[in-house]
Structures are given as C-alpha cells and as structure tokens.
Design a protein around this motif. Structure first.
Motif, mmCIF file in Angstrom:
data_model
loop_
_atom_site.group_PDB
_atom_site.id
_atom_site.type_symbol
_atom_site.label_atom_id
_atom_site.label_comp_id
_atom_site.label_asym_id
_atom_site.label_seq_id
_atom_site.Cartn_x
_atom_site.Cartn_y
_atom_site.Cartn_z
ATOM 1 N N LYS A 77 -30.387 -86.822 11.810
ATOM 2 C CA LYS A 77 -29.583 -86.706 10.743
ATOM 3 C C LYS A 77 -29.549 -88.108 9.642
ATOM 4 O O LYS A 77 -30.147 -89.015 10.034
ATOM 5 C CB LYS A 77 -28.109 -86.556 10.864
ATOM 6 N N THR A 78 -29.519 -87.539 8.481
ATOM 7 C CA THR A 78 -29.844 -88.668 7.343
ATOM 8 C C THR A 78 -28.138 -88.539 6.702
ATOM 9 O O THR A 78 -27.731 -87.680 6.312
ATOM 10 C CB THR A 78 -30.767 -88.190 6.433
ATOM 11 N N THR A 79 -27.770 -90.089 6.507
ATOM 12 C CA THR A 79 -26.393 -90.151 5.990
ATOM 13 C C THR A 79 -26.336 -91.057 4.840
ATOM 14 O O THR A 79 -26.872 -92.226 4.855
ATOM 15 C CB THR A 79 -25.383 -90.436 6.925
ATOM 16 N N ILE A 80 -25.888 -90.655 3.797
ATOM 17 C CA ILE A 80 -25.713 -91.418 2.338
ATOM 18 C C ILE A 80 -24.370 -91.663 2.365
ATOM 19 O O ILE A 80 -23.502 -90.882 2.321
ATOM 20 C CB ILE A 80 -26.251 -90.760 1.189
ATOM 21 N N SER A 81 -23.985 -92.994 2.211
ATOM 22 C CA SER A 81 -22.402 -93.386 2.027
ATOM 23 C C SER A 81 -22.305 -94.237 0.961
ATOM 24 O O SER A 81 -22.775 -95.072 0.431
ATOM 25 C CB SER A 81 -22.138 -94.042 3.379
ATOM 26 N N GLN A 82 -20.951 -94.013 0.205
ATOM 27 C CA GLN A 82 -20.648 -94.755 -0.855
ATOM 28 C C GLN A 82 -19.125 -95.283 -0.723
ATOM 29 O O GLN A 82 -18.236 -94.585 -0.144
ATOM 30 C CB GLN A 82 -20.452 -94.016 -2.259
ATOM 31 N N TYR A 83 -19.163 -96.865 -0.669
ATOM 32 C CA TYR A 83 -17.825 -97.356 -0.438
ATOM 33 C C TYR A 83 -17.604 -97.828 -2.106
ATOM 34 O O TYR A 83 -18.120 -98.569 -2.491
ATOM 35 C CB TYR A 83 -17.957 -98.830 0.343
ATOM 36 N N ILE A 84 -16.163 -97.476 -2.308
ATOM 37 C CA ILE A 84 -15.448 -98.015 -3.626
ATOM 38 C C ILE A 84 -14.931 -98.997 -3.464
ATOM 39 O O ILE A 84 -13.869 -99.025 -2.630
ATOM 40 C CB ILE A 84 -14.792 -96.725 -4.227
ATOM 41 N N LEU A 85 -15.179 -100.197 -4.101
ATOM 42 C CA LEU A 85 -14.577 -101.471 -4.093
ATOM 43 C C LEU A 85 -13.801 -101.727 -5.421
ATOM 44 O O LEU A 85 -13.912 -100.885 -6.109
ATOM 45 C CB LEU A 85 -15.760 -102.627 -3.791
ATOM 46 N N ALA A 86 -13.080 -102.896 -5.360
ATOM 47 C CA ALA A 86 -12.214 -103.154 -6.539
ATOM 48 C C ALA A 86 -13.084 -103.240 -7.744
ATOM 49 O O ALA A 86 -12.776 -102.606 -8.829
ATOM 50 C CB ALA A 86 -11.452 -104.470 -6.165
ATOM 51 N N ASP A 87 -14.270 -103.939 -7.695
ATOM 52 C CA ASP A 87 -14.697 -104.042 -8.977
ATOM 53 C C ASP A 87 -16.282 -103.701 -9.076
ATOM 54 O O ASP A 87 -17.142 -103.808 -9.922
ATOM 55 C CB ASP A 87 -14.805 -105.595 -9.509
ATOM 56 N N SER A 88 -16.600 -102.952 -7.788
ATOM 57 C CA SER A 88 -18.016 -102.354 -7.830
ATOM 58 C C SER A 88 -18.053 -101.272 -6.477
ATOM 59 O O SER A 88 -16.905 -100.758 -6.255
ATOM 60 C CB SER A 88 -19.017 -103.413 -7.506
ATOM 61 N N SER A 89 -19.193 -100.942 -6.021
ATOM 62 C CA SER A 89 -19.488 -100.292 -4.991
ATOM 63 C C SER A 89 -20.670 -100.650 -4.282
ATOM 64 O O SER A 89 -21.415 -101.443 -4.721
ATOM 65 C CB SER A 89 -19.389 -98.768 -5.356
ATOM 66 N N TYR A 90 -20.721 -100.238 -2.945
ATOM 67 C CA TYR A 90 -21.860 -100.348 -2.225
ATOM 68 C C TYR A 90 -22.364 -99.181 -1.303
ATOM 69 O O TYR A 90 -21.485 -98.495 -1.136
ATOM 70 C CB TYR A 90 -21.875 -101.783 -1.425
ATOM 71 N N TYR A 91 -23.700 -99.120 -1.043
ATOM 72 C CA TYR A 91 -24.019 -97.908 -0.608
ATOM 73 C C TYR A 91 -24.755 -98.215 0.735
ATOM 74 O O TYR A 91 -25.314 -99.199 1.126
ATOM 75 C CB TYR A 91 -25.103 -97.242 -1.385
ATOM 76 N N THR A 92 -25.143 -97.128 1.327
ATOM 77 C CA THR A 92 -25.791 -97.301 2.898
ATOM 78 C C THR A 92 -26.672 -95.986 2.962
ATOM 79 O O THR A 92 -26.103 -94.839 2.581
ATOM 80 C CB THR A 92 -25.080 -97.567 3.981
ATOM 81 N N ASN A 93 -27.667 -96.101 3.400
ATOM 82 C CA ASN A 93 -28.595 -95.012 3.598
ATOM 83 C C ASN A 93 -28.856 -94.994 5.213
ATOM 84 O O ASN A 93 -29.562 -96.216 5.418
ATOM 85 C CB ASN A 93 -30.000 -95.060 2.892
ATOM 86 N N GLN A 94 -28.750 -93.887 6.045
ATOM 87 C CA GLN A 94 -29.088 -94.055 7.344
ATOM 88 C C GLN A 94 -29.620 -92.895 7.926
ATOM 89 O O GLN A 94 -29.418 -91.798 7.422
ATOM 90 C CB GLN A 94 -27.498 -94.182 8.145
ATOM 91 N N LYS A 95 -30.503 -93.221 8.857
ATOM 92 C CA LYS A 95 -31.161 -92.124 9.567
ATOM 93 C C LYS A 95 -30.915 -92.518 11.252
ATOM 94 O O LYS A 95 -31.292 -93.455 11.690
ATOM 95 C CB LYS A 95 -32.687 -92.165 9.293
ATOM 96 N N GLN A 96 -30.697 -91.126 11.648
ATOM 97 C CA GLN A 96 -30.271 -91.602 13.160
ATOM 98 C C GLN A 96 -30.763 -90.192 13.968
ATOM 99 O O GLN A 96 -30.840 -89.217 13.775
ATOM 100 C CB GLN A 96 -28.801 -91.337 13.247
ATOM 101 N N ASN A 97 -31.380 -90.616 15.353
ATOM 102 C CA ASN A 97 -31.904 -89.688 16.193
ATOM 103 C C ASN A 97 -30.899 -89.912 17.344
ATOM 104 O O ASN A 97 -30.639 -90.862 17.844
ATOM 105 C CB ASN A 97 -33.296 -89.906 16.462
ATOM 106 N N SER A 98 -30.718 -88.656 18.044
ATOM 107 C CA SER A 98 -29.686 -88.921 19.195
ATOM 108 C C SER A 98 -29.928 -87.769 19.996
ATOM 109 O O SER A 98 -30.370 -86.724 19.729
ATOM 110 C CB SER A 98 -28.190 -88.924 18.814
ATOM 111 N N TYR A 99 -29.629 -87.875 21.482
ATOM 112 C CA TYR A 99 -29.539 -87.017 22.642
ATOM 113 C C TYR A 99 -28.624 -87.077 23.356
ATOM 114 O O TYR A 99 -28.072 -88.195 23.506
ATOM 115 C CB TYR A 99 -30.957 -87.307 23.316
ATOM 116 N N SER A 100 -27.838 -85.892 23.823
ATOM 117 C CA SER A 100 -26.693 -86.236 24.801
ATOM 118 C C SER A 100 -26.874 -85.202 25.683
ATOM 119 O O SER A 100 -27.264 -83.988 25.488
ATOM 120 C CB SER A 100 -25.368 -85.931 23.994
#
Length: 918
Positions: free
Chosen positions: A357-380
C-alpha cells in the motif's frame, strides 16, 4: 336440618371462593387501514392450553369491543377469527384480575394483493409475524436468502444484510437456537429454502426482560427459521468447490443433522478470494479481541481493543491478497422437557495476507502543513482456536442457572517494511525513512460467568445474582530496524532493537438485581455491582551492541500495573404494557484507581464518584410502527497503553508516549428512532438519530519538530461531540410495478486536540444521499439500480485557510435472471467516482463488473455448475480516504482483482420424507 345448613354453608363458601378467583378478559379489535377501524362480529375463543378444549367464547360488538367474564386464571389458547381477516392466535396467561389487551387484524383482501395465497401464507401470533415458506415459490436448490427475497417486506442486499419491514435483522435463529453464533449469512446462505417450514419475525427481548416479564426496551429484530419435521431426520448439507486462474480457490462444506431436540453442524472453508469467512459479529461471538479495555455502562462490561501493534486476531477488510482456512462445529441439545439446554461451538481459523500500500498524509499545523508519502509491504500469518458454551439449567419452577464459558488461543506472525518521505509546506524534503518491523505474538483468553435467577410466588418479584471472570494473557517478541535520514542535518540515525511484551489482565464482575412489582405493569429494580479490574504490562526494549540485544533502553522500557475497583448501587423504575414501555433511573458509583510504575517506583491513587443516569421510552404506535428514545451515561477508562509512561518507537516518525495522569471519560448518548411499515401498501419509513458527547474525552497532544518527527500523547479534553442520523423511505410506484427508496445519512462532529501547544477544534460533516429502484418478478428476474453520493467537509481552527472538501459517488446495477429453464444468470456493474483534491490528485475512479452463470444439471436439480467472473474489466483498486482531526490520509492498496473460476455446488440430504402441509 343441621346437615342442610352445613351443605348450604359449604356451597356458599365454594361459590364465594370461585367468584373470588375468577378473572375478566376484555379488549378491542380493529383494522387500522380502514376509516372506521372497529371490527365487529369477530369471534374470540379461549381454549385450555393443556388439552385445547374450548372453554369460553364471545363476539365483538359494533364498537369492536369484547368482554369475557368469570374466567379461571391460567394459560389459554386465544383465537380471533373473522371471515374477512387472517386468523390471529396466541398463547396467553390470564391473571386473577382484569386483563385488557387490544388486537389488530390483517385483511385477507389486502393480503391477496400482495402474495399468492395457498391456505394462509401469512399469520400473526401475538407479536410474531409468520410466513409459510412453501407458499412463496423459489427455484430448485434455492437457499434461505433466496426465500427471504420473496417475502413481503423483506430486503436482502449483496452483502447478505437483511431488512424486514424497514428494520435491520441482527440475529437469525434456527428452531429458536443460535446457528454458529451471530453471523446471519451462515444460516441464510447455507441452509436450503425447502428445509424451512416457517419464517418468523419478532422482537427478541433481553434475557433480563424475559426473566422479569417486564420489557426494558432492549430488543433485537430477529428471524427464526422453523425447519420442517422431515429435515430433523437423517442429515443434509452443502458442498461448494471452485477454482480458477491466478491461484484463486473457494471451497466450503457444511453438514447438519437435526432432531427436535438436538442439532449438530460441522462447517469448513478455504478461500483465496474476498469471501474468506465470518463477520465481525462472529469474531466477537467466538472470543473477540483479547487485549481489552473495560467500559462500565449501566452495570455491564464491554470489551474494546487496546491497539497494541503486537496484538490482533487478523481480520480482512479488502486490503491485500488473503488465503484463509477455517473449520468448526456447533452442538445444541435440550432435555428435561426442553427446559435445559446446552450450546457449544468450536472454531479453528488461519489467515495469511500479503499487502502492498501507498499512503499520502497531510498534517495541518498552526501556520502551515507538512506531508508524508509512504510505501509499505507487509505479510501476516495468524491462527486461532476458539471455544464457547452456553448452559441453561432449570432447577425447578422458580430457580434457574445460566453458565457461559468462552476460551481462545491465538498466535500471529507479522512482518512489514516501509519507506517514506516527509515534506514541508513548500514540498521540500525534510527526511527519508526505512522501517522494518517483525513480531510474533501468542495470546490466551478465558471468560466464564454464572447467573442464578430466582422467581418468587408473587409475579414479577425476582432476584438474580451474576458472577463473571475474564482473564487475558499475551506475550510478544518483535524486532525493529530503522534508518532515518535528516536532510537539514545531513545525518542518519539507526535503530536496531529487540522488543518484548508481556500483558496480563483479569476482571471480576459481580452483580445482584432485585425486582419488585409496584403495580400491574410496573416494577422497581434495585441493583448492586462490584467490578475489580487488574491490568499489568511489561514492555522491554534492548539495543543491539556487539551483535547481541542485551543493552536495555530505559526510554522505551517500562513495567506498569493498574487496578480499578468500582462499587455501584442503582435504582430504576420500569413500566410496560402492550403499547408502551418506559424506564428511568440510574446508578451511583465509586471508583478507586491505583497505578504502579514499577520501573520508577511511583504509585498514584485516584478516586472518582460517578453517576450513571438512564431513561428510555418505546411506544408501539401500531403493529408495524414504533417510536423510541434512549438516554444513558457511562464512564470509559483509558487503556493501559494510553496510561503507561513509556514511549513507543515502532514508528520512529510517530512516537507515542503514555500519560499516567489521564482521567476517566464520561459519555452521554441520546438516541431516537421512528419506523413505520405498511404491510398492505409496502410503504416504509425508517429513521434514527443519535447525539454523543463526552466530558474528559480522550484526544491527542502532538508536537511536530522541524525534522518531521511527531510525538503525541493521549490527554483529556472537553467539548467533543458526534451526531449522526439515518433516514430511509421506501414505497412502490406505478401500481406496485417498481419499488423505490430514498435515504439521507448525515453525520457531524466537533473534535478538540492540541497541535504544537495550540488548542485546535476540527469540525467535520458527511452528507450521504441515496436512491434505489428495484423490480422483482419471482422465479423470473430481479433487477435493482442504486446510487449514493457523499459529500465530505472538514476544517481545523488551527489553520482556517486549509479545508478538506470533496465528493464521492457510487452507482450500482444488479440483475438476476431465472427465466431460462435451468439457468441462472447474475451480473453486477458498479462505478465509483472519487473527486480529486489539491493534495490527492490521483485518478481513483473505477468501473467494476462481475458476472456469474449457473446451470442445474442433475435429475434432482440439486447440483449446479457455474462460471464466476470477477472484475471483468480489471479495474479494481484498493482505496480509502480518512479525516481524523488535523490529519487527512489517502491510501491505495493491493486488493483482489480480475479472476475467473469454475464452480460446482451440491445440496444434499438423506432421510427427508414427504413434505407436510401446514
């Protein structure tokens, strides 16, 4: 002379005693569909319950009223009949007083417009609506789900979810007993329609209400499948074999042998498709999540997950490519004239899953925002053994015991590898991260309870004492390897750790409830409740030095013990009639907390005084229309992970820190519902609204530094609320040629948290509008078209310039054709449209097409051969978008896509005799 006087005196005494013990039975009979609803000249008969011999009878007068005097108290068979109406029958018990009850009859003329009548296909018995199964034609080999779709007022969607008269069915019984727990589809999709004699629909009351005889307003809309006698001889079952390309297979088998008192069933399944087993209700029924959080709610204990990443029983919600194996059995037996009963279930299951899976995240801060782009492989890989049993034992006419035992043993193995990038508000790179995490977890669970119930000679005077124990234990080992590169420092931090987790908890719950009647229809209920909860968790992290994991890292290590003792006393008033029941009251409780930080040798003690108010009202407007209101308050304890003062660095970019200063939360819930269904016109209204607010609710205090590392802690906040509603209207159009439906589901929330020391409020709303059309011609075709459009909106006060605002739409077409001799053709076409945003710019619109063709090939038409085609256009994608306070995420994941399978189904039985007429 003396003899005559004695005889006269004795006769007079006998007559006096007889008159003193007689009762009166009266009421009114009506038809609410008419302008003049009174039903006159209806025959009302009372027959002895023991031998069915006619005892007394009368007829209703011009006002629909009736009265039968001088009735001996006891149990009778009541039958109300009229040439223009369906017969009404019920088993009633008359007391040595005035007994008043009103009845509503169903017109035969209107029933004839709705169904093909053979004898009496629909009957009312008390509050139970009964359908004679053989009066509704289904194709050969049809299952119970196919039968339910033909019954007036029933709706069954593609997931197998059932509605009857506009209300959701939450429980399906077989001859009055649970069938492999609470997953309705296990009965409706695996039992044959031709094995069912009657389909019964009723509101199942709670065990406490059934015991005291006073309705407490807690009911479940229930379907009971009454089997034909010939299917209680020999055995019957179902075998399904399917295989196809891309390593897709789906095989299952069920065999049942039933008698009037004993039921034995065995079930097995293996699948690599999306149909992998039982639903959430089943997981809860068979033991649930063992890492639990206790919630005190009106004297009961509910269980929720701690969210410990080392734990989990393994569920599949569409993410990844699963492989699933399961087997189990169910046993039910009755004896002592069916007064005593035992139910036992066992299940083994194993689930392997590979996820990308691929996840794009947006964190909203007081005067700005920042972002993360993540790719993950998993087995269970996870498996579990679960067993439970319920034992009902009647000691005598006044005393009974109910014993429940549940146990489970689970093991899980998980591995994940992820790579991520963090960006600032200018989309400049802040850090890069590689994270590898593997863990092995073993857990055990045991819960047992015993309930003693005593009735007294005085009706509705009862005493019940319950004692319960829940014990949980889990042990986990994990390895964490992480490389975090900071662009501003041109520096790389490496973490290589061994982690050990040991978790134990036990809960003892005892409760005594006494009820005292204060009038014919009312009781006072008093209760006393003691709950003792002990939890202990040890988390140890070892850094790798010289090739060995032997250097204890105290920042990420701790041993924590928590104990809570709750004493509660309560009083409630409950009033119940055939038309209305309501209750109000509450509990007062004293909670004593004790925390021990065994690493720091710190002990903390807290005391709380709690109030648990309660009020409910349920008004029965008519046989198919109800209005209800509920209010209750309850406390909620934090989980041990939220309290334990230790940092969790399983994700070094998001480090959680426990907060031992947390207080308990106090929740208040208001709900109101109204539903109405007209069995004659098939018009339905179903509405529901709820409002939840909390004092000292659990939220987060998070800080994000310039390197993109987020640290967060659970804190208490006030002012949070959540509100949601559901409104659904259904009706036929064009002289019942077509069924239409409209729905509106709104939800609103206000959630508070802290972002970089700034108090933040996030207001969100979701508005969903739905329309549906359906045309069904029994044994020919069934076609439906539906559309749901959803609008999502969210705004955080911490940065009002950033808003989340988007639409999604889901259009679905389903068709089923049965008219071509021995063929059955099914197809589903769905189009999902998801609006892009400034942050989420990917195209996630898909057109999904499924199809299936089946042919009955054997002489008995009990074998079907078919071809299954899923995602014919090969467009399916995994997609999820979430709004959580100041965090918005969009995830794309691998999921099951196009495949084709050859399918063979065999419905078998041995020992079935000629079907009996009703």
């Amino acid at each position: 002379m003396t003899f005559r006087l004695l005889l006269t005196l004795l006769t007079s005494l006998c007559m006096y005693a007889t008159n003193a013990q007689t009762a009166v039975f009266k009421g009114n009979i009506s038809d609410t569909t008419l302008d003049n609803p009174q039903v006159k000249n209806a025959s009302i008969t009372l027959s002895n319950a023991k031998d069915s011999i006619l005892y007394k009878f009368t007829r209703s007068n011009s006002d629909g009223a009736f009265r039968i005097n001088n009735v001996q108290p006891g149990k009778y068979i009541l039958i109300i009949s009229h040439p223009d109406y369906a017969d009404y029958s019920d088993l009633i018990e008359l007391k040595d007083e005035e007994n008043t009850q009103d009845f509503i009859l169903l017109s035969k003329a209107h029933l004839l417009e709705t169904v093909i009548v053979r004898g009496s296909p629909i009957r009312m018995k008390g509050d139970t609506l009964m359908f004679l199964a053989d009066s509704f034609k289904v194709h050969e080999g049809a299952n119970v789900e196919d039968l339910l779709k033909q019954l007036p007022g029933f709706q069954v969607n593609a997931k197998g979810e059932i509605k009857a008269n506009g209300q959701s069915i939450t429980k399906v019984l077989v001859d009055g007993d649970e069938f492999f727990g609470d997953d309705p589809t296990l009965a409706t999709r695996n039992l044959l329609a031709k094995s069912v004699k009657e389909v019964q629909v009723f509101d199942k009351t709670s065990d406490q209400a059934a015991f005291t005889g006073v309705n407490d307003g807690n009911t479940q809309k229930t379907v009971n499948l009454k089997l034909k006698d010939e299917y209680k001889k020999g055995y019957f079952g179902k075998i399904n074999l399917a295989g196809g390309n891309d390593e897709k297979w789906e095989n299952s088998a069920m065999i049942n042998t039933f008698t009037s008192k004993r039921k034995i069933s065995a079930y097995g399944k293996m699948s690599s498709t999306e149909n992998i087993g039982l639903g959430w209700g089943e997981d809860n029924q068979y033991g649930g999540n063992i890492n639990s959080n206790v919630v005190i709610d009106g004297g009961s204990v509910s269980i929720s997950s701690d969210g410990n990443p080392l734990n989990g029983v393994g569920s599949y919600w569409g993410e990844g490519l699963p492989k699933f194996w399961m087997g189990g059995f169910s046993y039910t037996d009755k004896w002592n004239q069916e007064k005593n009963k035992i139910v036992a279930n066992y299940r083994y299951s194993k689930l392997n899953n590979e996820t990308e899976k691929t996840t794009i995240s947006q964190y909203i801060l007081a005067d700005s925002s920042y972002y993360t782009n993540q790719k993950q492989n998993s087995y269970s890989s996870q498996y579990q053994n679960v067993f439970n049993t319920r034992n009902d034992i009647v000691l005598d006419s006044l005393n009974s015991v109910l014993i429940n035992i549940n146990g489970s043993k689970r093991s899980s193995e998980n591995f994940s590898e992820s790579r991520s990038q963090s960006l600032n508000s200018d989309k400049e790179l802040v850090n890069e991260n590689l994270n590898k995490l593997s863990n092995l977890n073993n857990s055990e669970n045991l819960s047992a309870s015993a309930l003693w119930r005593k009735k007294f000679a005085k009706p509705k005077r009862t005493l019940s004492i319950n004692a319960g124990l829940v014990y949980n234990k889990s042990e986990g080992t994990s390895y964490l390897f992480n490389e975090l590169f900071y662009t501003s420092k041109l520096k790389k931090d490496t973490t290589d750790q061994l982690k050990e987790s040991n978790n134990k908890s036990n809960t003892i719950n005892t409760k005594a409830v006494y009820t005292e009647p204060v009038s014919k229809n009312a009781i006072i209920e008093a209760n006393y409740n003691v709950i003792i909860n002990n939890r202990e968790q040890q988390l140890l992290s070892y850094d790798k030095e010289a090739g060995k994991y032997n250097d204890l890292n105290e920042e990420f290590s701790n041993q924590f013990r928590f104990q809570s003792i709750i004493n509660k006393v309560g009083l409630a008033y409950r009033y119940s009639t055939t038309k209305m029941n309501f209750g109000f009251g509450g509990d007062i409780g004293r909670s004593n907390w004790k925390q021990n930080d065994l690493f720091q040798s710190i002990e903390r003690k807290y005391n709380f005084t709690n109030y648990f108010p309660m009020a409910n009202l349920r008004y029965k407007i008519s046989q198919y229309s109800n209005l209800s209101f509920n209010y209750n308050g309850s406390t909620r304890e934090p989980s041990i992970n939220q309290m334990q003062p230790v940092a969790n660095n399983n994700d070094p970019l998001n480090i959680a820190i426990g907060n031992p200063n947390l207080k308990q939360a106090f929740d208040q819930r208001f709900t109101m519902s109204f539903n109405k269904y007209d069995i004659l016109t098939e018009k339905s209204i179903w509405s529901y609204i709820s409002f939840n607010t909390a004092n000292n609710d659990f939220s987060t205090f998070s800080t994000i530094d310039t390197n993109g590392v987020r640290r967060y802690q659970t804190v208490n906040v006030n002012g949070n609320f959540r509100m949601n509603g559901y409104f659904d209207v259904g009706f036929p159009v064009f002289k019942k040629f077509l069924n239409m439906g409209f729905s509106f589901n709104p939800s609103f929330s206000k959630l508070n948290n802290y972002v970089n020391d700034v108090f933040n409020t996030t207001r969100s709303r979701t508005l969903e509008f739905g329309t549906s059309f359906r045309k069904n011609v029994p044994n020919k075709f069934d076609v439906s078209l539906s559309n749901n459009i959803v609008h999502n909106y969210s705004k955080s006060e911490v940065n009002k310039n950033l808003k989340t605002n988007y639409f999604t739409n889901e259009l679905s077409f389903d068709a089923r054709l049965l008219a071509i001799k021995t063929f059955e053709i099914k197809t589903t076409l769905g189009y999902n449209w998801r609006q892009k945003t400034d942050i989420f710019t990917s195209n996630n619109n898909v057109l999904i097409w499924h199809a299936e063709v089946n042919k009955r090939v054997s002489k008995k038409q009990d074998i079907r051969v078919g071809i299954i085609a899923r995602d014919i256009l090969n467009q399916n994608i995994g997609f999820q978008r979430n709004i959580n306070s100041n965090l918005i995420t969009e995830t794309n994941y691998n999921t099951i896509r196009q495949y084709f399978m050859l399918n063979v189904k065999w419905n078998f039985n041995k020992g079935a005799q000629k079907e009996q007429e009703w």
